[in-house]
Structure formats: structure tokens, C-alpha cells
Design an enzyme around this catalytic site. Structure first.
Site, mmCIF file in Angstrom:
data_model
loop_
_atom_site.group_PDB
_atom_site.id
_atom_site.type_symbol
_atom_site.label_atom_id
_atom_site.label_comp_id
_atom_site.label_asym_id
_atom_site.label_seq_id
_atom_site.Cartn_x
_atom_site.Cartn_y
_atom_site.Cartn_z
ATOM 1 C CE LYS A 1 2.398 -2.495 -4.288
ATOM 2 N NZ LYS A 1 2.051 -2.061 -2.927
ATOM 3 N N GLY B 1 -4.614 -4.315 -3.778
ATOM 4 C CA GLY B 1 -5.591 -3.280 -4.093
ATOM 5 C C GLY B 1 -4.816 -2.048 -4.485
ATOM 6 C CG HIS B 2 -2.050 -2.018 -6.977
ATOM 7 N ND1 HIS B 2 -1.055 -2.471 -7.808
ATOM 8 C CD2 HIS B 2 -1.823 -2.600 -5.770
ATOM 9 C CE1 HIS B 2 -0.282 -3.303 -7.133
ATOM 10 N NE2 HIS B 2 -0.728 -3.405 -5.906
ATOM 11 C CD GLN C 1 0.679 -8.862 -2.524
ATOM 12 O OE1 GLN C 1 1.329 -9.531 -3.296
ATOM 13 N NE2 GLN C 1 -0.587 -8.579 -2.763
ATOM 14 C CG ASP D 1 -1.890 -1.173 1.205
ATOM 15 O OD1 ASP D 1 -2.287 -1.607 0.115
ATOM 16 O OD2 ASP D 1 -2.218 -1.673 2.302
#
Ligand code: GDP
Ligand code: IMO
Ligand code: MG
Length: 424
Positions: A16, A40-41, A220, A13
């Protein structure tokens, strides 16, 4: 021109998605190389917000090829939901390509992840089935995309489902799965997805050979790496730069630069030690100001000061050549900001990230303090626009890691990015 890896330097988080989207404007091909829908991007373009879990963060540009590499574990139903959601938001997903070697994350993987979290494991996973899917890959009882398209798939699948049911029923008292129903679900998804499936390693290597610009997007972060992270409180893949080669099917000689994404402070979701964690009102303030709630699970993220011991570890493991410092604006209001430069353990100073969780758990951070800039950064467009004290903070990160900072993010939007040195 060769490939550039975008890697998380902390516990995920870091931003990225935002950094990949920003760099993608000048790239030709963007590859996700590991993880699954645990990621989750977030990408924000103007007033539009996009949440990406499996699809690379280059997808907002219709002319870029976006590749899901062989290192990813694919939840087919979630991928189709993601494609449909993006299409509804007006995003063209026709340039998506999926590796024929990517493993399929089956419904029973998710169920096992949930059940194991309820039982003795309790790592605080995202319950997306990641551990069980990678375990089956290593156990050689997984199914790749190409396998699900093979005429023999139903037979092999039936044998595996039978075995999974035995485990689910006898160990966990779970009803298990109806094989025919499961087969229909998988084949229904494959009917829609088969048009995207190719040998993506050929695609990526050809692009590099043709002098195209390739971005390899990690999920990650370094401290969640199965080998180098805070085991067992890690994910089951290799987010580190080495994982980019394996997960995209390129050799290390094709990697030109490795960009470490660094949040201006530290966060972590799930269980495990976190030396600079702030379990007080300062941590609560950072969580609220930085909107630190999980993109995938909505869980509140644990927050703390920046940790340079971790950043030096990430520099070494990934061979970082550049840094992107994100969320600097979240620290706008502090009079003084702390940076951890070493740990103290039983009176001894430790400068390298410890391999023992017992030691890490008992480490106290040794802090240096810098002055805050006390003004809003979100409108800054160039490095010179940043107040001198904010520049000092950025330079301090560079000094503590020995790595130049190439990008600084001062807000969630694509436009809120300051370039110090072009990556492409
Ligand atoms: P990722 O998993 O590394 O892609 O990061 P996430 O998207 O899960 O979390 C980063 C969050 O911070 C997202 O909500 C982003 O929109 C947001 N974000 C990214 N960069 C910045 C920044 O520079 N400032 C602020 N305020 N928010 C940012
Ligand atoms: P992005 O790509 C932050 C964490 C989980 C848990 C551990 C294992 O958005 O940075 P898993 O479901 O992978 O078996 O969970 O890893 N985790 C993440 N934390 N960002 C992520 O992804 C994460 N993906 C997994 O919270 O502690
Ligand atoms: Mg995330």
C-alpha cells in the site's frame, strides 16, 4: 474529482505504501484513515528507502498535504521519532496535519498489549498498543488530541491513570505508572505536535469541494478488519473502504474509486488460519525472494499462493473498482504458479469466504495452475514489456475478481510501476 481509497485486499503488507506514494505524485492531499504504528509502509525512491508507520505515504512530495485522520490511534513519541527520522533523511514534514479528533495511544496501552499477549490472548499482535487504545476509545475513556490540549486534561488524565494502575497492578502484577511523569511525557510531546493539530475533516472536504485530488490510504488489510476479518485474529479497526469514510471524516458520496492492493501471492503475520499457506521450501523461497519480513516487528511473514476466494471477498466488502497487483517480479522463477479459486471443506466446494474459523481452518484450497514466465520483470516499464505469460497471470486475477487491474508493480522502487489505466 473526488477521493480515491487505497485498501489492502489480503492480510496487510500488500504494498500500500508503494502504491500510495506512486499515486501521490498526481494527488494534492493524502490521508491515513485508521490503524496506528502497527502499520509499516515502505516507500523506495531510487536508492533511498523510507519506513512509514503513522505518516501518510505521500510525505516524500514536499508540496502535498499529508493528513493523519481521526480514525488513527497516535503513539505521540513514535510519531515524533518518525518526524525526526524523516527530517534527517531530508524529507520536509511541514505539510503534515493531524486530526484534533485522533485518539492518543498512551504508554499504558502498549504495556497492556504486551501483557495480554503474554497471557491468555496470544493473537500475535505487533504489541504497539492498538487493541487497548481502540478499546478505550470505544469505552469512552480515551483522550483525543484536542482533549490533551484542554486545561482540564490533567484532572481527567489523573483519574484514568489511577484506574489503569489498578488494573496493571492487581491483574498483571505490573508496577504501573507515575502520573506526574506520564503527564510530562504527554505534554512534552503535545508541545511539539500542537502546531499540526486541526479539524482535518474540514480540510479534506474543502479539498474535495475545490476539485483537488485526495487519496485515502488504508493500513492493514481486509482480512484484518475487526468486523470482516478472521476474528479474533484481526486488528482493532476498519481497514476496509467503509473505514475510510469514518476515519477521514468524509461521506461515502465523496469516494470515486476504491483501489485494492493485491500482492501476487499471499502473506500473513501473526496467528490465525491461512488456507494457501506453504510451510515448505516453496514458502521459504517466496519469503526470501520477496524479503517477507515485517516492516514493524521484523517477524518472518507466512507465505502462500494467491487466493482468489479472499480477493472476491475483498472485492465485495470494499466495492473495489480497480486493482493494483504488486510483487509480480517475486514469482519470476517459477515453472508453474498456483492460484486458489475455491475451497474444499469435508468434500464440499466452498466459493465464499467462510465466517467460521473452524471451517476456514479445515478448508483445503482448490487450485488452478498457470505457466510461469521465467524471466526478470524488474525492468518492465509498460504492460507490453511484460512477457505474455505474466500478462496472462494479471488477466487471470482480473477475470477471477471481475475487477480491472490498473497498476502492476514489478519491484520495490517507485519507478518500477506499470500503469494500465490512470487512477487520476
Ligand atoms: P504495506 O504495509 O502494504 O505498505 O507493505 P510493506 O511495505 O509492509 O511491504 C511490502 C514490501 O514489498 C516492501 O518492502 C516494499 O518495498 C516491497 N515491494 C512493494 N512492491 C513491490 C514489488 O512490486 N516488487 C518487489 N520485489 N517488492 C515490492
Ligand atoms: P500494514 O499497514 C500486516 C497484524 C498483526 C496481528 C494482527 C493484530 O503494514 O499492512 P495489532 O498490533 O494490529 O493488534 O495486531 O494484525 N497486523 C498486520 N499485519 N500488516 C500490517 O500493517 C499489520 N498491522 C497489524 O501481525 O496478526
Ligand atoms: Mg506493512
Amino acid at each position: 474529482m473526488s477521493a480515491v481509497v487505497v485498501v489492502g485486499s489480503q492480510w496487510g503488507d500488500e504494498g500500500k505504501g508503494k502504491v500510495t506514494d506512486f499515486l501521490a505524485r498526481k494527488a494534492d492531499l493524502i490521508v491515513r484513515y485508521q490503524g496506528g504504528s502497527n502499520a509499516g509502509h515502505t516507500v523506495v525512491d531510487g536508492d533511498k528507502k523510507f519506513m512509514l508507520h503513522l505518516i501518510p505515504s505521500g510525505i516524500l512530495y514536499p508540496d502535498k498535504v499529508c493528513v493523519i485522520g481521526n480514525g488513527v490511534v497516535l503513539d505521540l513519541e513514535l510519531l515524533l521519532e518518525e518526524i525526526d527520522r524523516l527530517e534527517k533523511q531530508g524529507v520536509d514534514t511541514s505539510n503534515l496535519r493531524i486530526s484534533s479528533r485522533a485518539h492518543i495511544l498512551m504508554p499504558y496501552h502498549k504495556r497492556l498489549d504486551e501483557l495480554q499477549e503474554l497471557g491468555c490472548r496470544q493473537l500475535g499482535t505487533t504489541k504497539r498498543g492498538i487493541g487497548p487504545a481502540y478499546a478505550d476509545k470505544i469505552e469512552r475513556v480515551g483522550f483525543r488530541m484536542i482533549d490533551a490540549l484542554d486545561p482540564d486534561f490533567p484532572n481527567r488524565f489523573q483519574a484514568v491513570v489511577r484506574e489503569k494502575n489498578r488494573v496493571l497492578q492487581t491483574v498483571y502484577g505490573d508496577p504501573g505508572y507515575d502520573y506526574e511523569e506520564l503527564l510530562n511525557r504527554v505534554q512534552g510531546c503535545m508541545d511539539r505536535l500542537r502546531k499540526y493539530v486541526v479539524d482535518t475533516s474540514i480540510l479534506v472536504n474543502n479539498a474535495i469541494n475545490e476539485g483537488k485530488r485526495v487519496l485515502l490510504e488504508g493500513a492493514q488489510g481486509t482480512l484484518l478488519d475487526i468486523d470482516h476479518g478472521t476474528y479474533p485474529y484481526v486488528t482493532s479497526s476498519h481497514p476496509t473502504a467503509g473505514g475510510a469514510c469514518v476515519g477521514a471524516g468524509v461521506g461515502p458520496t465523496r469516494i470515486a474509486r476504491v483501489l485494492g492492493v493485491v500482492k501476487a501471492y499471499t502473506t500473513r503475520v501473526g496467528e490465525g488460519p491461512f488456507p494457501t499457506e506453504l510451510t515448505n521450501e516453496v514458502g521459504d523461497y517466496i519469503r526470501a525472494r520477496g524479503a517477507e519480513f515485517g516492516t514493524t516487528t521484523g517477524r518472518p511473514r507466512r507465505c502462500g499462493w494467491l487466493d482468489a476466494v479472499i480477493l472476491r471477498y475483498a472485492t465485495r466488502l470494499n466495492g473495489l473498482t480497480d486493482l493494483a497487483v504488486t510483487k509480480l517480479d517475486v514469482l519470476d522463477d517459477f515453472d508453474r504458479i498456483k492460484i486458489c479459486v475455491a475451497y474444499k471443506h469435508k468434500g464440499k466446494i466452498i466459493e465464499e469466504f467462510p465466517e467460521s474459523l473452524r471451517v476456514l481452518k479445515d478448508c483445503e484450497p482448490v487450485y488452478v495452475e498457470v505457466e510461469g514466465w521465467k524471466s526478470g520483470l524488474d525492468g518492465c516499464k509498460t504492460y507490453e514489456d511484460l512477457p505474455l505469460k505474466a500478462q496472462r497471470y494479471v488477466e487471470k486475477i482480473s477475470e477471477l475478481t471481475g475487477v480491472p487491474v490498473s497498476l502492476v508493480a514489478v519491484g520495490p522502487k517507485r519507478q518500477q510501476t506499470v500503469v494500465l489505466k490512470e487512477i487520476f
